[in-house]
Design an enzyme around this catalytic site. Structure first.
Site, short mmCIF file in Angstrom:
data_model
loop_
_atom_site.label_atom_id
_atom_site.label_comp_id
_atom_site.label_asym_id
_atom_site.label_seq_id
_atom_site.Cartn_x
_atom_site.Cartn_y
_atom_site.Cartn_z
N ASP A 229 0.95 -1.38 -0.09
CA ASP A 229 0.08 0.01 -0.16
C ASP A 229 0.90 1.19 -0.02
OD1 ASP A 229 -2.31 -1.47 -0.38
OD2 ASP A 229 -2.88 -1.10 1.73
N ASP B 202 36.77 -3.15 22.33
CA ASP B 202 36.82 -2.11 23.89
C ASP B 202 35.28 -2.14 24.10
OD1 ASP B 202 35.45 -0.65 21.73
OD2 ASP B 202 37.16 0.99 21.71
#
Lengths: 433, 433, 433
Positions: A192, A388
């Site tokens: 749609d 890290d």
């Protein structure tokens, strides 16, 4: 602070079923079948679809079928249940019909609403149209003594207006005149949407709409909601469905619509880390998964070959051949290879980083090495990747997804433990806590 | 009118250094080293990074190190200095800590603030979160008798919320309750953004986020700020870094994060026009740079060949061979080639257009011709490109960048003159004025 | 509800002509020529361009030329007429000049305004800048007794600010202080946009700006306007122009700027369905249009071949050969082929679906079959595609476009009937009503 206000932080699958089929002895047949799905075949969110999947003339019967089937099977259904109502930004009559169906379905005396987690509202427009729907939820809740905001609201994004509305959601939530904190899923509806945007493709296939998917994912992130992609029509094209999901996952859109239990299985599995790791080799621009044979990663196609020559190596890619010494070859192959970690690998790395952090170190090098065999010639590569806090946090997403699934879907425990082993599952449930 | 309110209209490089390293004799070692970079190794914006690059336990010491190093070396540093503070949209404690560090660093008695151009605020959320940071800048300025708005504020865009906030910046700037005119850099932070968006890729590498980079560039354009891309982790992959920068430049994002002085050199150079022009040939969809040999542009790969045949030419691309007459071949090769102009070429064209404009002409044809050699066969091509005011204005961007660099970075004069020759540099500084 | 408030719901072509050329005996020569275009050479929107196409010194004369040529030829011109005025978000003087030209051209006594549908405003900034232009339209209308809002306003999106403004249009329309309901076209202007965004490409060619085009299309969809792409400079590159249009159409941007009558013909034709259908084959990632020979769809390139072997088939793609049984081959070829339907095909399918709907069926299977010949071997494929209301609605877009063209452009009837046949045209005008 952007809060998540619902039981599920992740939704992999959004599975729709027609609520009433004409000409069948039992018009609720499909609902009944779906309600009994379990394990990997059962979706995270099941959507009895009283809109597009059901003929307009059958929708009143569909509302009744939802009541009948959910009151009977809802208690045992392993996922959440969010029926889709009718709605349209341009039609007050359709909106009123949707409201009436909600009023009917949510009546506690009918026994369904206790198993219903929310409703899905299609064809919404600008944010004020979302508020109209939200107001109906509030009235329904008030009418039946349910807590305000307890029924989740999900919307289908299938217009340019609705795409624009998502950016406002965060600002509108929390205003005293609405209960938009109930917002749960933002689901793209590309069919749609394509119509609303008036897009044309030569073959009639849907455009890819990458910007829409980005904006939906971003809207979900900013408002504590969950982004879900629309249906993938070609249900036989499993590979295409997986490619779409991989693309979506790189956008932060981890959920997708499923049209069949087969698609549910694929979509429940796709965002989870693989059972075994694998090496990828970039062969002339294409990523090829190497076959693992006795610990050696093998490429046996003919577009790349490697040969030892005196004092070095000859690496051929397509018709280009280069002579490289050992270090150069190592560097080159590092650039061409990448590793897809398994669940086990991810959990290992996270545990290692957690231990390092506990010992006061903020960053550690994770080694990854492999023996490659290209055109018969073997060569060892090895590389370090720095981890890290940020790497750790980013690696957490698939694990958090897994944990959310494991906590909320006991019916999938057996399949998950079979996939990963009990040991890996247990460790995965403990990292990052 | 959208104004630029800062000394620099362009920023090529954003270089971060940890402020305090545990276990080193001099915890400020990295800061001290960075502060002494000069020339192409020195960034346009240097960021002593008291956030992610520095361990949480070291951040108070980091704030002191910033004071020590900047007060000692700041006067001589050739770029701007914008330390990064801690901040988080979801943590008042972190925000308060960031405020305290700013108060400490900006104290004029400590001797650093006179060399500091602004602060970088990471992990911002919606625009009201940006205003909280702005208010702390204002309080700091007021406390120390600095002019309101004199400290620039840069932010790291690392959440969907912050991405959405950029579009509001233009509307919020200039309101009497804030000093958001201090906004300087909009810097993408893709690692944390990926986490916030909950995106997953199979290998764990970062998604490319093209829409985010577009939106950051657009936000910067609309608010008179400067867009900067996030870090490129694979510091050995120079080619990949350049490809990323070329992509960014086509989005109007001319700056990028640098993690090493080597990356600074690449990133300082990348957006500047090349020293010498070059021809590109589209060989079966891939752009190949031709080698210039005695004024002839040579393609000697094997995927394309050209041969004269009676009355025409045979052009082979891959396995497709076509017979073309001279005019057809000329047309075909014009379509397949393009020219990357040097700084000298750009300045030439601009001077020519300026002269034509002075003579009352609004559009002129610029000729470009070359002799190509493909598979041994030579062929001359020649084409005109129309230049009008718009072409001229668009060509001005790299020249404006160059002029901004030349004016603000005397330490790079020698390297720039070596690259382009003194003559070209002088002429480049005069066009467009 | 988002309304369309103008005569045309679609605009394929936006054709600019300089209003006054220096040094010509008749400075209005180009205007006069353009005003007499008819049929496929005549654009949907003709733009006498008193801005960039006309030298600054000639613009007062240009305004007079617009009056002269439009009052003489306007009544017979088959498309709409929207002159472009001067304007700049950063220059009050330019804005005032644009206002004066509008006042002059719109004077009913001059005889032009009755043929003028609106004005195009370039270089707009934020939405408040759009309102300044709108206010001038209102004053002009009021001054001459024209209905408020009767002159359409179109804008050129050529800055980041203007791109951001589009998202606000829907919210601002309908406020009592403006007449923004007059908004008609949103036209991208990539040359100046590139300058505003400060983007750089190595060869100086324009970046593709996919996000801008998406945002313009979305902005148009949300506000009931029409999206138009900017000029395609290389007027000899017809193939490139078509590729750009195909890309745009998949974004819902069905209109494009044209610089020559030749480009107008291409752009008027491009969004219309083809006269004849064709099959596409995916050959190693590239879509190849098959040649139809006596009802057989033929691939005779050398990158794919098919041979029958005992009990099966060998399918070679590039250097990879696979052995498949009949069912596997059928499945594989279904995946590799797609069909581009003709206007006739589309009308057929829609009629069939309409009949099914009338008979109470919500979804039907449309069969599509073909005989392929690959490397001399023939093979039949056949597949069903489910059509439901959504498929039907999406297929409607090219038909609605055609109907809009046919109703508004009687001068193109002959060419359209020649292209499609009278029968197909008649049926196309009746589906979906």
């Amino acid at each position: 602070m952007t809060e998540r206000r619902h039981d599920r932080a992740f939704v992999r699958t959004f599975f729709t079923s027609p609520t009433a089929i004409e000409g069948e002895e039992d018009s609720a047949k499909m609902l009944r079948r779906a309600a009994q799905l379990r394990g990997m075949q059962a979706p995270d969110v099941w959507v009895p679809d009283n809109e597009d999947a059901t003929a307009p003339s059958m929708r009143d019967e569909g509302a009744q079928n939802i009541i009948d089937v959910v009151s009977e099977h809802g208690a045992d259904f392993p996922g959440e249940i969010h029926p889709r109502m009718v709605w349209h930004r341009d039609s007050p009559g359709t909106r009123y019909q949707g409201f009436q169906h909600m009023l009917k379905i949510a009546d506690p005396e009918k026994g369904a609403v206790e198993h219903i987690d929310g409703f899905v509202i299609p064809e919404v427009g600008g944010i004020d149209d979302w508020k109209k729907a939200d107001e109906f939820f509030t009235i329904v809740e008030n009418e039946y003594g349910l807590e305000e905001g307890s029924l989740a609201m999900s919307v289908i994004i299938e217009s340019g207006q609705a795409e624009l509305a998502m950016r406002k959601l965060r600002d509108e939530m929390g205003k005293p005149e609405n209960n938009l904190e109930r917002m749960f899923l933002l689901v793209d509806g590309e069919v749609d949407y394509t119509k609303d945007m008036r897009a044309i493709t030569p073959t009639g296939e849907l455009p890819p709409w990458p910007e829409l998917r980005h904006n939906t994912s971003r809207g979900a992130s900013a408002a504590g909601c969950i982004a879900v992609d629309g249906p993938y029509d070609d249900i036989r094209d499993v590979e295409g469905y997986h490619e779409r999901m991989t693309e979506n996952q790189a956008k932060g859109m981890l959920g997708i619509w499923s049209l069949t239990p087969g698609q549910v299985v694929e979509a429940n599995t796709s965002p989870l880390p693989p059972k075994t790791g694998s090496w990828l080799l970039d062969v002339d621009g294409e990523q090829v998964e190497l076959e693992s044979e006795d610990g050696v990663e093998v490429y046996d196609g003919d577009r790349m070959s490697l040969e030892a020559s005196d004092g070095g190596y000859e690496l051929r890619v397509g018709s280009d051949t280069r002579t490289l010494d050992e270090d150069e070859l190592h560097e080159e192959l590092l650039g061409l290879t990448s590793y897809v970690p398994s669940m086990d690998d991810i959990v290992d790395s996270m545990e290692e980083f957690e231990a390092a952090k506990e010992a006061g170190r903020g960053a550690i090098a994770m080694e990854r090495s492999a023996t490659l065999r290209i055109g018969g010639t073997e060569f060892d590569i090895s590389t370090d990747r720095m981890w890290d806090e940020a790497t750790y946090q980013a690696a957490m997403t698939p694990i958090s997804l897994f944990q959310d699934v494991y906590e909320n879907r006991p019916d999938q425990h057996e399949e998950l433990e079979e996939r990963y082993s009990t040991d890996v599952v247990e460790r995965a449930m403990e990292v990052g806590l």
